[in-house]
Design a protein around this motif. Structure first.
Motif, PDB file in Angstrom:
ATOM      1  N   LEU A  39      51.553  43.548  43.944  1.00 50.66           N
ATOM      2  CA  LEU A  39      50.447  44.340  44.479  1.00 50.66           C
ATOM      3  C   LEU A  39      49.088  43.673  44.267  1.00 50.66           C
ATOM      4  CD1 LEU A  39      51.454  47.899  43.216  1.00 50.66           C
ATOM      5  CD2 LEU A  39      51.518  47.057  45.575  1.00 50.66           C
ATOM      6  N   ARG A  40      48.906  43.085  43.100  1.00 46.53           N
ATOM      7  CA  ARG A  40      47.599  42.536  42.699  1.00 46.53           C
ATOM      8  C   ARG A  40      47.767  41.142  42.090  1.00 46.53           C
ATOM      9  NH1 ARG A  40      48.127  47.787  40.848  1.00 46.53           N
ATOM     10  NH2 ARG A  40      46.874  49.240  42.063  1.00 46.53           N
ATOM     11  N   PRO A  41      48.171  40.143  42.882  1.00 43.91           N
ATOM     12  CA  PRO A  41      48.401  38.809  42.321  1.00 43.91           C
ATOM     13  C   PRO A  41      47.147  38.192  41.706  1.00 43.91           C
ATOM     14  CG  PRO A  41      48.412  38.718  44.719  1.00 43.91           C
ATOM     15  CD  PRO A  41      48.383  40.172  44.337  1.00 43.91           C
ATOM     16  N   ASN A  59      44.044  36.754  47.292  1.00 45.54           N
ATOM     17  CA  ASN A  59      43.533  37.966  46.653  1.00 45.54           C
ATOM     18  C   ASN A  59      43.763  39.123  47.614  1.00 45.54           C
ATOM     19  OD1 ASN A  59      42.662  36.248  44.652  1.00 45.54           O
ATOM     20  ND2 ASN A  59      40.528  36.280  45.289  1.00 45.54           N
ATOM     21  N   ARG A  60      44.411  40.167  47.143  1.00 52.86           N
ATOM     22  CA  ARG A  60      44.721  41.304  48.001  1.00 52.86           C
ATOM     23  C   ARG A  60      43.766  42.474  47.820  1.00 52.86           C
ATOM     24  NH1 ARG A  60      51.269  41.353  47.537  1.00 52.86           N
ATOM     25  NH2 ARG A  60      51.553  39.351  48.562  1.00 52.86           N
ATOM     26  N   GLU A  61      43.400  42.724  46.574  1.00 53.75           N
ATOM     27  CA  GLU A  61      42.629  43.932  46.287  1.00 53.75           C
ATOM     28  C   GLU A  61      41.241  43.630  45.721  1.00 53.75           C
ATOM     29  OE1 GLU A  61      43.373  47.880  43.600  1.00 53.75           O
ATOM     30  OE2 GLU A  61      45.102  46.918  44.534  1.00 53.75           O
ATOM     31  N   PHE A  62      41.140  42.569  44.925  1.00 51.43           N
ATOM     32  CA  PHE A  62      39.884  42.252  44.241  1.00 51.43           C
ATOM     33  C   PHE A  62      39.426  40.832  44.558  1.00 51.43           C
ATOM     34  CE2 PHE A  62      42.418  44.877  41.138  1.00 51.43           C
ATOM     35  CZ  PHE A  62      41.731  46.067  41.320  1.00 51.43           C
ATOM     36  N   ASP A  63      38.096  40.654  44.606  1.00 52.41           N
ATOM     37  CA  ASP A  63      37.539  39.306  44.679  1.00 52.41           C
ATOM     38  C   ASP A  63      36.543  39.051  43.554  1.00 52.41           C
ATOM     39  OD1 ASP A  63      35.210  40.639  45.476  1.00 52.41           O
ATOM     40  OD2 ASP A  63      35.241  39.860  47.526  1.00 52.41           O
ATOM     41  N   ALA A  82      39.599  31.763  37.809  1.00 54.94           N
ATOM     42  CA  ALA A  82      38.841  30.858  38.677  1.00 54.94           C
ATOM     43  C   ALA A  82      38.958  31.225  40.153  1.00 54.94           C
ATOM     44  CB  ALA A  82      39.298  29.422  38.449  1.00 54.94           C
ATOM     45  N   HIS A  83      39.958  31.976  40.529  1.00 51.85           N
ATOM     46  CA  HIS A  83      40.174  32.392  41.910  1.00 51.85           C
ATOM     47  C   HIS A  83      39.380  33.655  42.266  1.00 51.85           C
ATOM     48  CE1 HIS A  83      43.160  34.049  39.195  1.00 51.85           C
ATOM     49  NE2 HIS A  83      43.175  35.120  39.970  1.00 51.85           N
ATOM     50  N   LEU A  84      38.580  34.175  41.322  1.00 49.35           N
ATOM     51  CA  LEU A  84      37.725  35.343  41.543  1.00 49.35           C
ATOM     52  C   LEU A  84      36.285  35.017  41.160  1.00 49.35           C
ATOM     53  CD1 LEU A  84      39.956  38.066  39.801  1.00 49.35           C
ATOM     54  CD2 LEU A  84      39.724  37.689  42.255  1.00 49.35           C
ATOM     55  N   ARG A  85      35.342  35.822  41.630  1.00 53.05           N
ATOM     56  CA  ARG A  85      33.977  35.761  41.100  1.00 53.05           C
ATOM     57  C   ARG A  85      34.044  36.407  39.724  1.00 53.05           C
ATOM     58  NH1 ARG A  85      30.436  38.779  45.392  1.00 53.05           N
ATOM     59  NH2 ARG A  85      29.037  38.842  43.622  1.00 53.05           N
ATOM     60  N   GLN A  86      33.602  35.694  38.698  1.00 53.96           N
ATOM     61  CA  GLN A  86      33.759  36.151  37.319  1.00 53.96           C
ATOM     62  C   GLN A  86      32.395  36.453  36.693  1.00 53.96           C
ATOM     63  OE1 GLN A  86      36.983  33.545  35.281  1.00 53.96           O
ATOM     64  NE2 GLN A  86      35.976  32.238  36.795  1.00 53.96           N
ATOM     65  N   TYR A  87      32.286  37.639  36.099  1.00 55.63           N
ATOM     66  CA  TYR A  87      31.073  38.032  35.387  1.00 55.63           C
ATOM     67  C   TYR A  87      31.470  38.473  33.986  1.00 55.63           C
ATOM     68  CZ  TYR A  87      28.915  38.103  39.986  1.00 55.63           C
ATOM     69  OH  TYR A  87      28.457  37.740  41.226  1.00 55.63           O
ATOM     70  N   VAL A  88      30.753  37.966  32.991  1.00 58.71           N
ATOM     71  CA  VAL A  88      30.977  38.391  31.618  1.00 58.71           C
ATOM     72  C   VAL A  88      29.673  39.015  31.111  1.00 58.71           C
ATOM     73  CG1 VAL A  88      30.483  36.090  30.662  1.00 58.71           C
ATOM     74  CG2 VAL A  88      31.786  37.729  29.314  1.00 58.71           C
ATOM     75  N   ILE A 122      36.179  45.430  43.110  1.00 62.19           N
ATOM     76  CA  ILE A 122      35.689  44.882  41.848  1.00 62.19           C
ATOM     77  C   ILE A 122      36.630  45.365  40.757  1.00 62.19           C
ATOM     78  CG2 ILE A 122      33.746  44.785  40.252  1.00 62.19           C
ATOM     79  CD1 ILE A 122      32.061  45.853  42.771  1.00 62.19           C
ATOM     80  N   TRP A 123      37.131  44.419  39.972  1.00 62.34           N
ATOM     81  CA  TRP A 123      38.085  44.731  38.904  1.00 62.34           C
ATOM     82  C   TRP A 123      37.376  44.693  37.559  1.00 62.34           C
ATOM     83  CZ3 TRP A 123      41.684  40.404  36.846  1.00 62.34           C
ATOM     84  CH2 TRP A 123      42.440  40.875  35.764  1.00 62.34           C
ATOM     85  N   LEU A 124      37.386  45.820  36.863  1.00 63.24           N
ATOM     86  CA  LEU A 124      36.930  45.884  35.478  1.00 63.24           C
ATOM     87  C   LEU A 124      38.138  45.579  34.612  1.00 63.24           C
ATOM     88  CD1 LEU A 124      35.073  46.523  33.123  1.00 63.24           C
ATOM     89  CD2 LEU A 124      35.463  48.955  33.569  1.00 63.24           C
ATOM     90  N   CYS A 125      38.130  44.410  34.003  1.00 61.74           N
ATOM     91  CA  CYS A 125      39.261  43.905  33.228  1.00 61.74           C
ATOM     92  C   CYS A 125      39.245  44.460  31.804  1.00 61.74           C
ATOM     93  CB  CYS A 125      39.177  42.373  33.237  1.00 61.74           C
ATOM     94  SG  CYS A 125      40.491  41.515  32.382  1.00 61.74           S
TER      95      CYS A 125
END
Length: 186
Positions: A39-41, A59-63, A82-88, A122-125
């Motif tokens: 669902l969310r690779p 990316n299926r659901e989040f970028d 690395a395959h997503l826009r990453q914010y810390v 947007i995924w909150l990890c």
């Protein structure tokens, strides 16, 4: 408008990590991993995508992924997704990689800006303090609840008492005993 989804693993008693940030207490259940990776690779860290058979997966659901500083450090690599826009979100001025943007601004205001942009979700990890600071901005919670008790640790939401209502929209049980529950803001 883009949505913010808190997609996280948790113990039965609501902890996402142990008292010192340990996350090895959450089991890797193969049945859950297979279903969720399908669902969310994009939620599989870059370093493990090839081994998981997801090297070329789109990316299926989040970028975009958001992480607290401890979650980012737990990734063990300067660019865990690395395959997503990453914010810390950190008080430090820079992240360990040019692929990761350090954010010292108010998390809620920053997320409202991201939501206004075009793109996937947007995924909150994690972690718990960041989730608490973004609770009012969370549109959906997807929690992989594993059949283990921690007793103490970092809660899913580590903040002040501030009730918010969500509605259960999906409850998927797995043979391993894990459950994946999806909630939408009421």
């Amino acid at each position: 408008m883009r949505e913010l989804t808190y997609y996280v693993g948790s113990s039965l008693d609501g902890y996402i990590a142990g008292p010192r940030g340990e996350f090895d207490g959450l089991p890797v259940e193969l049945d859950v991993a297979a279903a969720m990776n399908g669902l969310r690779p994009e939620t599989v860290p870059t370093a493990f995508r090839e081994a998981a058979g997801l090297a070329g997966a789109s990316n299926r659901e989040f970028d975009t992924v958001l992480m607290g500083a401890a979650t980012y450090r737990a990734g063990g690599t300067p660019s865990p997704y690395a395959h997503l826009r990453q914010y810390v979100f950190t008080a430090a001025s820079e992240a360990d990689s040019p692929d990761v943007t350090a954010v010292a601004a108010d998390p809620a205001a920053f997320v409202r800006g991201l939501k206004a942009e075009a793109g996937l979700g947007i995924w909150l990890c994690g972690g718990g303090r960041l989730a608490a600071s973004l609770a009012a901005e969370i549109d959906r919670i997807v929690v992989k609840r594993y059949p283990v008790l921690f007793g103490a640790g970092i809660p899913m939401f580590a903040g002040a008492y501030a009730p918010l209502s969500f509605t259960l929209t999906e409850n998927r049980a797995f043979e391993s005993g894990a459950v994946v529950q999806t909630y939408r803001k009421a």
